[in-house]
Every structure is written in C-alpha cells, then in structure tokens.
Design an enzyme around this catalytic site. Structure first.
Site, PDB file in Angstrom:
ATOM      1  N   GLY A  60     -12.281 -38.857  48.239  1.00 14.72           N
ATOM      2  CA  GLY A  60     -12.273 -39.438  49.580  1.00 14.72           C
ATOM      3  C   GLY A  60     -12.307 -40.958  49.636  1.00 14.72           C
ATOM      4  O   GLY A  60     -12.006 -41.554  50.661  1.00 14.72           O
ATOM      5  N   ASP A 115     -17.122 -42.165  50.659  1.00 11.68           N
ATOM      6  CA  ASP A 115     -16.468 -42.331  51.961  1.00 11.68           C
ATOM      7  C   ASP A 115     -17.410 -42.022  53.110  1.00 11.68           C
ATOM      8  O   ASP A 115     -17.428 -42.721  54.110  1.00 11.68           O
ATOM      9  CB  ASP A 115     -15.177 -41.500  52.042  1.00 11.68           C
ATOM     10  N   ASP A 118     -23.129 -37.603  54.903  1.00 10.77           N
ATOM     11  CA  ASP A 118     -23.245 -36.582  55.944  1.00 10.77           C
ATOM     12  C   ASP A 118     -24.626 -35.931  55.825  1.00 10.77           C
ATOM     13  O   ASP A 118     -25.619 -36.472  56.309  1.00 10.77           O
ATOM     14  CB  ASP A 118     -22.082 -35.600  55.761  1.00 10.77           C
ATOM     15  N   LYS A 146     -22.806 -40.529  59.018  1.00  7.66           N
ATOM     16  CA  LYS A 146     -22.897 -39.552  60.119  1.00  7.66           C
ATOM     17  C   LYS A 146     -24.280 -38.918  60.061  1.00  7.66           C
ATOM     18  O   LYS A 146     -24.482 -37.919  59.379  1.00  7.66           O
ATOM     19  CB  LYS A 146     -21.791 -38.501  59.937  1.00  7.66           C
ATOM     20  N   PHE A 167     -15.843 -34.111  63.367  1.00 12.93           N
ATOM     21  CA  PHE A 167     -15.208 -33.888  62.070  1.00 12.93           C
ATOM     22  C   PHE A 167     -14.063 -34.876  61.955  1.00 12.93           C
ATOM     23  O   PHE A 167     -13.080 -34.789  62.684  1.00 12.93           O
ATOM     24  CB  PHE A 167     -14.704 -32.456  61.901  1.00 12.93           C
ATOM     25  N   VAL A 168     -14.228 -35.834  61.041  1.00 17.21           N
ATOM     26  CA  VAL A 168     -13.249 -36.924  60.958  1.00 17.21           C
ATOM     27  C   VAL A 168     -12.354 -36.794  59.722  1.00 17.21           C
ATOM     28  O   VAL A 168     -12.787 -36.300  58.680  1.00 17.21           O
ATOM     29  CB  VAL A 168     -13.939 -38.311  60.960  1.00 17.21           C
ATOM     30  N   ASP A 174     -10.507 -35.999  54.156  1.00 12.68           N
ATOM     31  CA  ASP A 174      -9.604 -34.857  54.286  1.00 12.68           C
ATOM     32  C   ASP A 174     -10.188 -33.713  55.090  1.00 12.68           C
ATOM     33  O   ASP A 174     -11.390 -33.640  55.341  1.00 12.68           O
ATOM     34  CB  ASP A 174      -9.283 -34.310  52.891  1.00 12.68           C
ATOM     35  N   ARG A 180      -5.529 -37.204  54.268  1.00 14.24           N
ATOM     36  CA  ARG A 180      -6.101 -38.384  53.598  1.00 14.24           C
ATOM     37  C   ARG A 180      -5.236 -39.617  53.813  1.00 14.24           C
ATOM     38  O   ARG A 180      -5.708 -40.737  53.738  1.00 14.24           O
ATOM     39  CB  ARG A 180      -6.221 -38.129  52.087  1.00 14.24           C
TER      40      ARG A 180
HETATM   41  C1  PRP Z   1     -17.301 -35.184  51.070  1.00 18.32           C
HETATM   42  C2  PRP Z   1     -17.411 -36.691  51.108  1.00 18.32           C
HETATM   43  C3  PRP Z   1     -18.770 -36.979  50.529  1.00 18.32           C
HETATM   44  C4  PRP Z   1     -19.560 -35.748  50.871  1.00 18.32           C
HETATM   45  C5  PRP Z   1     -20.494 -36.048  51.987  1.00 18.32           C
HETATM   46  O1  PRP Z   1     -16.807 -34.834  49.839  1.00 18.32           O
HETATM   47  O2  PRP Z   1     -16.377 -37.287  50.365  1.00 18.32           O
HETATM   48  O3  PRP Z   1     -18.721 -37.140  49.128  1.00 18.32           O
HETATM   49  O4  PRP Z   1     -18.637 -34.739  51.252  1.00 18.32           O
HETATM   50  O5  PRP Z   1     -21.183 -34.910  52.382  1.00 18.32           O
HETATM   51  P1  PRP Z   1     -22.733 -34.686  52.163  1.00 18.32           P
HETATM   52  O6  PRP Z   1     -23.443 -35.946  52.535  1.00 18.32           O
HETATM   53  O7  PRP Z   1     -23.022 -33.549  53.118  1.00 18.32           O
HETATM   54  O8  PRP Z   1     -22.944 -34.296  50.738  1.00 18.32           O
HETATM   55  P2  PRP Z   1     -15.830 -33.625  49.556  1.00 18.32           P
HETATM   56  O9  PRP Z   1     -16.567 -32.575  48.839  1.00 18.32           O
HETATM   57  O10 PRP Z   1     -15.118 -33.227  50.810  1.00 18.32           O
HETATM   58  O11 PRP Z   1     -14.837 -34.230  48.522  1.00 18.32           O
HETATM   59  P3  PRP Z   1     -13.665 -35.287  48.715  1.00 18.32           P
HETATM   60  O12 PRP Z   1     -14.279 -36.651  48.568  1.00 18.32           O
HETATM   61  O13 PRP Z   1     -12.737 -34.955  47.616  1.00 18.32           O
HETATM   62  O14 PRP Z   1     -13.069 -35.078  50.076  1.00 18.32           O
END
Ligand code: PRP
Length: 201
Positions: A60, A115, A118, A146, A167-168, A174, A180
């Site tokens: 991300g 990125d 959450d 967030k 949900f962004v 993604d 992306r």
């Molecule tokens: C997403 C994002 C963060 C994480 C945040 O990763 O990139 O790393 O989730 O969420 P959290 O605070 O609840 O742990 P994802 O698994 O979607 O991988 P990506 O970066 O490949 O999109």
C-alpha cells in the site's frame, strides 16, 4: 496529529471512469502532494541529518513512499517488509509476513512507513518484530490515520491525514488489490465491497 480534512464546498468530481466504484474523492492529488511535502519537512527536522533506514510495508505504500522520499533531504537506505492483514472483506484479518527485511537495522535510525493505521494491528506487530533487531530508534509514519476502529494502543509519530470511518482506496490503497493506481484517495461505493463479499460467501 495529521492534517484535518476541511469540508470544502467545492468537491473535486470523481473522474467518469471511476464513478461507478468510487463514491467521492476524499483527498485530491493536490492535497496529497502538499501534505506529503510538509510531512517530509517534519521528518527531516526530527532526524537532524542522521542517516535513516526507511522500512516500508508492501504494497500500500508504493505511491506515498515514492513521493515522500523524493522530498527527504537526508541520507537514507530503503527496505521493504511484506505484510498483509486484510482478508477478502474490509475487516482486518490474520497477519501474514510475506517478505522479510534484508538490511541490518541494528543501531540504526528507522523510519517505518505505512499507508494507513486502522485497527493498529499491523503497526503493533511490525514494531515488535523490528524492536527485536535492536535499532537505535524507530519512528513511524503513516499517510492516513483512521482512529474509528483502533484496537491496539498505538499512534504514529508522523501522520499525513486523519480520516473518518470510510473504506478508502487509491494512492496505493486497495480493495482486493484494485484501485491502487488512482491518483487521489477516494471513498469506495459500499456496493463494490458488498458484492465482492457476497461472491465469496
Ligand atoms: C493494510 C494497510 C495497513 C494495514 C492497516 O494492509 O496497508 O498495512 O492494512 O490495518 P490495521 O491497522 O488494521 O492493521 P493490507 O493487508 O491491506 O496490505 P496492502 O498494504 O498490501 O494493501
């Protein structure tokens, strides 16, 4: 704290190609460019010219990282960790490490870049893993914060924008590996993920 999003009356229109899937633009490319540049200034001040190892989480961070580091006037090395937390839906699932660090960060100043913060699970787990490698210090930087679903007691040191509970997608973020490439951060139409979830249930 990250920049607050202003409730601008002049909303940027979603490009026609994406209107079916993206409800609205939350952060425009111009807002992103401005904030990323100022974030780089904040980081520079904190690192005081010391060489850093930038540890970026795949996938991300691609766009954010590329824009951030070109504004960082500091000596640096860069490495990636592969970590995936989202399952098929929009909820955080189990965490899987898909790529390990190659650089030795022992005694180094690390900037951990992600990125979005959450629930905080990813950042918490990655920090614990990095601490075992005995860096001199670790600072964390996220484009988006967030806080609505935070489950872990964690805040990032540098935050681009604090965002509401949407949900962004876009600018690296993604849904099921799509979107992306959007140059802005947009809000995904709920019908997109509701339909995707129905397909796997
Ligand atoms: C997403 C994002 C963060 C994480 C945040 O990763 O990139 O790393 O989730 O969420 P959290 O605070 O609840 O742990 P994802 O698994 O979607 O991988 P990506 O970066 O490949 O999109």
């Amino acid at each position: 704290m990250g920049a607050q999003l202003k409730n601008s009356k002049l909303k940027a229109p979603v490009p026609p190609r994406w209107r079916q899937e993206v409800e609205r633009i939350l952060i425009t490319d111009a807002q992103l460019a401005r904030r990323v540049k100022s974030l780089a200034r904040e980081i520079e001040k904190d690192f005081l010219g010391r060489e850093m190892v930038v540890v970026s989480l795949l996938s991300g961070t691609v766009m954010f990282l590329a824009d951030l580091i070109r504004h960082l006037n500091l000596p640096m090395r860069m490495d990636f960790m592969g970590v995936s937390s989202y399952g098929l839906g929009t909820e955080s699932g189990d965490l899987v490490f898909t790529k390990e660090l190659r650089l030795d960060v022992k005694g180094r100043d690390v900037l951990l870049v992600d990125d979005i913060l959450d629930t905080g699970k990813t950042m918490t787990r990655v920090l614990a893993k990095l601490q075992l490698l005995e860096p001199r210090r670790i600072k964390t930087c996220v484009l988006l914060d967030k806080p609505a679903h935070r489950q872990f007691d964690i805040e990032a040191d540098f935050v681009g924008f604090e965002i509401p509970d949407f949900f962004v997608v876009g600018y690296g973020l993604d849904f099921a590996e799509r979107y992306r490439n959007l140059p802005f951060v947009g809000v995904l139409h709920p019908h997109v993920y509701k339909e995707a979830i129905k397909r796997v249930l």
